[in-house]
Design a protein around this motif. Sequence first.
Motif, PDB file in Angstrom:
ATOM      1  N   ASP A   1     -49.057  33.858  31.475  1.00  0.00           N
ATOM      2  CA  ASP A   1     -50.512  33.688  31.532  1.00  0.00           C
ATOM      3  C   ASP A   1     -51.206  34.664  30.574  1.00  0.00           C
ATOM      4  O   ASP A   1     -52.216  34.310  29.937  1.00  0.00           O
ATOM      5  CB  ASP A   1     -51.010  33.911  32.963  1.00  0.00           C
ATOM      6  CG  ASP A   1     -50.656  32.776  33.907  1.00  0.00           C
ATOM      7  OD1 ASP A   1     -50.303  31.687  33.414  1.00  0.00           O
ATOM      8  OD2 ASP A   1     -50.711  32.989  35.137  1.00  0.00           O
ATOM      9  N   MET A   2     -50.706  35.882  30.481  1.00  0.00           N
ATOM     10  CA  MET A   2     -51.279  36.849  29.544  1.00  0.00           C
ATOM     11  C   MET A   2     -51.167  36.340  28.104  1.00  0.00           C
ATOM     12  O   MET A   2     -52.117  36.442  27.318  1.00  0.00           O
ATOM     13  CB  MET A   2     -50.566  38.209  29.668  1.00  0.00           C
ATOM     14  CG  MET A   2     -51.124  39.279  28.733  1.00  0.00           C
ATOM     15  SD  MET A   2     -50.157  40.815  28.753  1.00  0.00           S
ATOM     16  CE  MET A   2     -50.478  41.376  30.405  1.00  0.00           C
ATOM     17  N   ALA A   3     -50.013  35.775  27.762  1.00  0.00           N
ATOM     18  CA  ALA A   3     -49.818  35.256  26.411  1.00  0.00           C
ATOM     19  C   ALA A   3     -50.735  34.063  26.140  1.00  0.00           C
ATOM     20  O   ALA A   3     -51.250  33.900  25.020  1.00  0.00           O
ATOM     21  CB  ALA A   3     -48.360  34.861  26.207  1.00  0.00           C
ATOM     22  N   LYS A   4     -50.947  33.216  27.130  1.00  0.00           N
ATOM     23  CA  LYS A   4     -51.883  32.099  26.967  1.00  0.00           C
ATOM     24  C   LYS A   4     -53.274  32.610  26.619  1.00  0.00           C
ATOM     25  O   LYS A   4     -53.946  32.099  25.708  1.00  0.00           O
ATOM     26  CB  LYS A   4     -51.959  31.274  28.254  1.00  0.00           C
ATOM     27  CG  LYS A   4     -50.772  30.397  28.552  1.00  0.00           C
ATOM     28  CD  LYS A   4     -51.048  29.623  29.847  1.00  0.00           C
ATOM     29  CE  LYS A   4     -49.880  28.785  30.296  1.00  0.00           C
ATOM     30  NZ  LYS A   4     -50.175  28.063  31.545  1.00  0.00           N
ATOM     31  N   LYS A   5     -53.709  33.606  27.366  1.00  0.00           N
ATOM     32  CA  LYS A   5     -55.050  34.151  27.128  1.00  0.00           C
ATOM     33  C   LYS A   5     -55.131  34.777  25.743  1.00  0.00           C
ATOM     34  O   LYS A   5     -56.113  34.570  25.016  1.00  0.00           O
ATOM     35  CB  LYS A   5     -55.385  35.187  28.204  1.00  0.00           C
ATOM     36  CG  LYS A   5     -56.770  35.804  28.057  1.00  0.00           C
ATOM     37  CD  LYS A   5     -57.060  36.800  29.181  1.00  0.00           C
ATOM     38  CE  LYS A   5     -58.437  37.423  28.997  1.00  0.00           C
ATOM     39  NZ  LYS A   5     -58.734  38.428  30.053  1.00  0.00           N
ATOM     40  N   TYR A   6     -54.122  35.520  25.365  1.00  0.00           N
ATOM     41  CA  TYR A   6     -54.126  36.216  24.065  1.00  0.00           C
ATOM     42  C   TYR A   6     -54.183  35.226  22.905  1.00  0.00           C
ATOM     43  O   TYR A   6     -54.898  35.446  21.919  1.00  0.00           O
ATOM     44  CB  TYR A   6     -52.887  37.096  23.952  1.00  0.00           C
ATOM     45  CG  TYR A   6     -52.756  37.812  22.627  1.00  0.00           C
ATOM     46  CD1 TYR A   6     -53.594  38.873  22.297  1.00  0.00           C
ATOM     47  CD2 TYR A   6     -51.786  37.433  21.703  1.00  0.00           C
ATOM     48  CE1 TYR A   6     -53.476  39.533  21.088  1.00  0.00           C
ATOM     49  CE2 TYR A   6     -51.658  38.085  20.492  1.00  0.00           C
ATOM     50  CZ  TYR A   6     -52.507  39.135  20.185  1.00  0.00           C
ATOM     51  OH  TYR A   6     -52.394  39.779  18.979  1.00  0.00           O
ATOM     52  N   THR A   7     -53.451  34.144  23.021  1.00  0.00           N
ATOM     53  CA  THR A   7     -53.368  33.179  21.916  1.00  0.00           C
ATOM     54  C   THR A   7     -54.404  32.071  22.007  1.00  0.00           C
ATOM     55  O   THR A   7     -54.494  31.233  21.100  1.00  0.00           O
ATOM     56  CB  THR A   7     -51.972  32.530  21.882  1.00  0.00           C
ATOM     57  OG1 THR A   7     -51.725  31.864  23.127  1.00  0.00           O
ATOM     58  CG2 THR A   7     -50.898  33.575  21.649  1.00  0.00           C
ATOM     59  N   GLY A   8     -55.180  32.025  23.090  1.00  0.00           N
ATOM     60  CA  GLY A   8     -56.140  30.936  23.260  1.00  0.00           C
ATOM     61  C   GLY A   8     -55.485  29.607  23.538  1.00  0.00           C
ATOM     62  O   GLY A   8     -56.105  28.547  23.386  1.00  0.00           O
ATOM     63  N   PHE A   9     -54.245  29.615  23.977  1.00  0.00           N
ATOM     64  CA  PHE A   9     -53.535  28.367  24.281  1.00  0.00           C
ATOM     65  C   PHE A   9     -54.181  27.716  25.506  1.00  0.00           C
ATOM     66  O   PHE A   9     -54.424  28.361  26.515  1.00  0.00           O
ATOM     67  CB  PHE A   9     -52.065  28.663  24.546  1.00  0.00           C
ATOM     68  CG  PHE A   9     -51.232  27.448  24.834  1.00  0.00           C
ATOM     69  CD1 PHE A   9     -51.097  26.449  23.894  1.00  0.00           C
ATOM     70  CD2 PHE A   9     -50.575  27.308  26.052  1.00  0.00           C
ATOM     71  CE1 PHE A   9     -50.320  25.319  24.154  1.00  0.00           C
ATOM     72  CE2 PHE A   9     -49.791  26.190  26.330  1.00  0.00           C
ATOM     73  CZ  PHE A   9     -49.667  25.193  25.377  1.00  0.00           C
ATOM     74  N   GLU A  10     -54.466  26.429  25.374  1.00  0.00           N
ATOM     75  CA  GLU A  10     -55.177  25.651  26.390  1.00  0.00           C
ATOM     76  C   GLU A  10     -56.592  26.189  26.588  1.00  0.00           C
ATOM     77  O   GLU A  10     -57.220  25.957  27.628  1.00  0.00           O
ATOM     78  CB  GLU A  10     -54.412  25.650  27.734  1.00  0.00           C
ATOM     79  CG  GLU A  10     -53.033  25.004  27.638  1.00  0.00           C
ATOM     80  CD  GLU A  10     -52.249  25.081  28.945  1.00  0.00           C
ATOM     81  OE1 GLU A  10     -52.648  25.865  29.830  1.00  0.00           O
ATOM     82  OE2 GLU A  10     -51.237  24.370  29.065  1.00  0.00           O
ATOM     83  N   GLY A  11     -57.079  26.949  25.585  1.00  0.00           N
ATOM     84  CA  GLY A  11     -58.434  27.478  25.634  1.00  0.00           C
ATOM     85  C   GLY A  11     -59.105  27.256  24.292  1.00  0.00           C
ATOM     86  O   GLY A  11     -59.078  26.141  23.758  1.00  0.00           O
ATOM     87  N   ASP A  12     -59.678  28.342  23.701  1.00  0.00           N
ATOM     88  CA  ASP A  12     -60.411  28.185  22.443  1.00  0.00           C
ATOM     89  C   ASP A  12     -59.504  28.184  21.217  1.00  0.00           C
ATOM     90  O   ASP A  12     -59.968  28.008  20.092  1.00  0.00           O
ATOM     91  CB  ASP A  12     -61.474  29.272  22.306  1.00  0.00           C
ATOM     92  CG  ASP A  12     -60.877  30.687  22.231  1.00  0.00           C
ATOM     93  OD1 ASP A  12     -59.635  30.827  22.176  1.00  0.00           O
ATOM     94  OD2 ASP A  12     -61.668  31.653  22.223  1.00  0.00           O
ATOM     95  N   GLY A  13     -58.204  28.410  21.421  1.00  0.00           N
ATOM     96  CA  GLY A  13     -57.259  28.340  20.310  1.00  0.00           C
ATOM     97  C   GLY A  13     -57.260  29.545  19.392  1.00  0.00           C
ATOM     98  O   GLY A  13     -56.574  29.539  18.359  1.00  0.00           O
ATOM     99  N   GLN A  14     -57.988  30.601  19.738  1.00  0.00           N
ATOM    100  CA  GLN A  14     -58.107  31.772  18.869  1.00  0.00           C
ATOM    101  C   GLN A  14     -57.478  33.010  19.511  1.00  0.00           C
ATOM    102  O   GLN A  14     -57.387  33.116  20.725  1.00  0.00           O
ATOM    103  CB  GLN A  14     -59.594  32.065  18.583  1.00  0.00           C
ATOM    104  CG  GLN A  14     -60.346  30.901  17.967  1.00  0.00           C
ATOM    105  CD  GLN A  14     -59.785  30.500  16.615  1.00  0.00           C
ATOM    106  OE1 GLN A  14     -59.533  31.356  15.760  1.00  0.00           O
ATOM    107  NE2 GLN A  14     -59.589  29.216  16.422  1.00  0.00           N
ATOM    108  N   ILE A  15     -57.047  33.938  18.659  1.00  0.00           N
ATOM    109  CA  ILE A  15     -56.530  35.216  19.153  1.00  0.00           C
ATOM    110  C   ILE A  15     -57.636  35.951  19.912  1.00  0.00           C
ATOM    111  O   ILE A  15     -58.757  36.082  19.428  1.00  0.00           O
ATOM    112  CB  ILE A  15     -56.021  36.097  17.992  1.00  0.00           C
ATOM    113  CG1 ILE A  15     -54.815  35.443  17.306  1.00  0.00           C
ATOM    114  CG2 ILE A  15     -55.669  37.501  18.484  1.00  0.00           C
ATOM    115  CD1 ILE A  15     -53.564  35.409  18.156  1.00  0.00           C
TER     116      ILE A  15
END
Length: 924
Positions: free
Chosen positions: A731-745
Amino acid sequence: MILQTIKSITLIGLLSILIGCSDQTPQSKTNQSVETLIPDDSAQNVTVTAAYDEPPLGRLNKNWVPKHYQLDLTINPDEADFSGEVKIDLTINQARNHYFLHGNLLKVSSVSVTDEQGKLHQGEYTQVDKSGVARIAFKDSLPAGNAVLNISYKAPFNEALEGLYRVVDGGLNYAFTQFEATSARLAFPGFDEPAFKVKFDVSITVPAEMHAIANTLMVKKDLVADKAGYAKATYATTEPLPTYLLAFAVGEFDVVEWADLPTNEVRDRPVPLRGIATKGKGKDFEYALSHTQEILEVIERYFEIPYPYDKLDIIAVPDFNAGAMENAGAITYREQLLLLGDAPSVGQIKSYASVHAHELGHQWFGNYVTPYWWDDIWLNEAFATWITSTTLQTIYPNIGYEETILRRALGAMRNDSLESARQIRQPIKSNHDIASAFDGITYSKGGGVLEMMHQFIGPEDFRAGLQHYMKRHAWKNATADDFIAAISEKAQNVPLEKIKQTFGSFLEQTGIPMLSVNVQCEDGQNTLQFEQSRYFPAGSQGDSNKTWDIPACFNYQIKGEQHEHCELLSEGQGAFTLPGSGCAAYVMPNAKGAGYYRFSVKSGWNTFYENRDSLSTKEMMSINDSFFAALDADQVSLTDFFAVAPQLTQADNKQMIEAPMSVLRYLDYRIVPESDQAIFEKVAQELYQGALENTLNKKQLSDTDIELKKSLISFMAKTANDTTWRSNLADMAKKYTGFEGDGQINGEDIDANLIGTAMSIAGEDLGADFHQHVVGLLKSNTGGTIRGRLLTAIAATKDEATLAGLRDMALSDDVRLNEVFTILSPQIANPKVQDDLWQWTQANIDAIKLRFPTWAQGRLPAVGSGFCEAKKRDELKAFFEPIVESLSGGPRYLAQTIESIDQCIAKKARLVTQWGDWKGATGF
């Protein structure tokens, strides 16, 4: 120089220095043949019919020697070639019609010598060996005396991060240099070995909008009248330097002008300090620049010698094969070591401090005083390793830097356990020997031996000896004998012969001393019996019948009081009485952990663990290393290990808590069958759950606690396979990479200390969509730290088809050459795809070689360092033996890889049985 990791023959240790780079044209990258091509358009303007001497492939002779250089270079990173005019003031010691010097892939258009009488002699320049030896021949013999050599040439930018090479970053081209050990000859003709240490006058003509950086302060920069759009930068004359310490950098840099380093009690002049980064990255320099003064001043005060050069530039290089390089006054680093941004992790800060202190230490040891030849490169690297620990412990006394030397020395022992290990002061007979000299034996074993001698001679006398050595050989070259003599002259309590004996014993012998100790107490007197041999793990064919002059110190406790006694053990066996009345509760055979040796004790290991509160951290580190070495030597079993492990994981010391992790990881990787995985994970979780809870429950975490927290969480998620931690990290990596979100670091509210582990777990668990997303981010990000995190996730995937694509990606423009290791190393360590990687390596060996500098290609056999079976060992040997002589340093690295595989085969067979015995005895 500091390599990316230093250096020992482990799965990670060998491959970590296989990091290279291809050259870049303005819009694309191009590759040259893997074989070094000798130019065919050298100057051919005279005819010489006399026979020629054989070219010197080791050290140059002294038929002529340089006194001073003038280098006038034209460097435009947007072009394919650079050019130069080189003028060298010479002393000709022998009249003859041909001489040798160094030049590699240089297209020489003219060469001439003006002798002492003013007569001009036209010469014929020919490269005669692909290592970069060139001959200059003349129609008539040149007279002995003073002379001036003039050479005009051009050359291509190098393709593999050595010599003068280019990097594309953010769509712009930059030029950087890496000359150690023998790559200055790719940038200009000259005498490319450390004994030729003279002054240089340098000027660089560049496009007017670009910055040009050199070793010294710029004196002026003027537009060039006959070359529109160009400016010529002229620099102050250097102090005496060998060619490998010169440096140039050209490009549209961010130049961060920092406050001058102020005068102090050692230095009576300020030193200009700057940070140099590629365009747009200068904003991340604040931490590195603001902490430079404190590091530099501690080293100055230790030596009582001011920083030797007229300025200090620290240069962040996007693509760089080494970790850093100590060029005088213009130190180059991988950019992630300097560009730390606003919220660096503890690990980033410690990496910066360690590497920065290492390179600053080199400004004295290596630069101010330089070895004559590469057999004494240990004087540079071992000392820089040692002074790093000393310096940082002075500045940050509560972070554990004093343990660094010991930790690294213990790491070097893995390589030093091989029969094929090299000695610290290795004779250099060929380029193979130069290429293999930059390893963990030189850096880490060398640093450990220096610390042992530091304790043996005494800290104050040792320091006085170092200062004496520096002042005696200031701006000159020196040998190991000079160093030992200077140290000995200031040693008040240890005779010269003992110092020479002991240093020589460790510098010029391979291997680790093994001290077997037995203590018997009768009538309150403790008699210590010892026997020494060379340590080898079980299954080795090496000869253990070897002795050293060991300055051994023993820490022991009698009636609750601590005692220490030291003896110089020169015989193969012997006995002596320990001072003090009463039977010792324990005798620790390596007081302060200062000695470079292992030990075994007849009384067993439990006594140490039962008394661990009375022993220092470094002593316990030494005990743990010797205990685990006994496991490798089949002197203790896995049952013994599992009996000791809880005592370590329940300690309140980071080094103790982490100690069993390496054995557990090895069991997970090599030994535990799939059917027992659940058992192993349960055992691993039970061992470490308490330590993790204790750490997480602390109200305030020190830097050491933060690093321990990271280590424990990583272990629980990866080795113990704790599903809760794996989910949280993903989940931390998802947030960091914007995966399934805004797509940005998104670095906000992300724990920088855990994000690397999180990215690895996400790469393993989140599947193809996450992988594709991260690949897209990689293509749009140029920062070294962010790219490293993204590559960690990319390389961690478990999908075999994706892994096949990654292998090809490692040869593409999407990956910098210093990132190749990050892509490939997980596959080397993954039994499921090792064979696929091996087949790919054989099919693509020429393309792979293009990704590495010539001096690093010898390490390519490490692609098989994950093998642990005879069939694969034989395949590796059969493939590399026909080509290994063409790889610099290759013969030694192939031999060490083969031997490490043999050791693994023996160890695996032994521990598989022991795992079954332990599992049966414990009722699982």
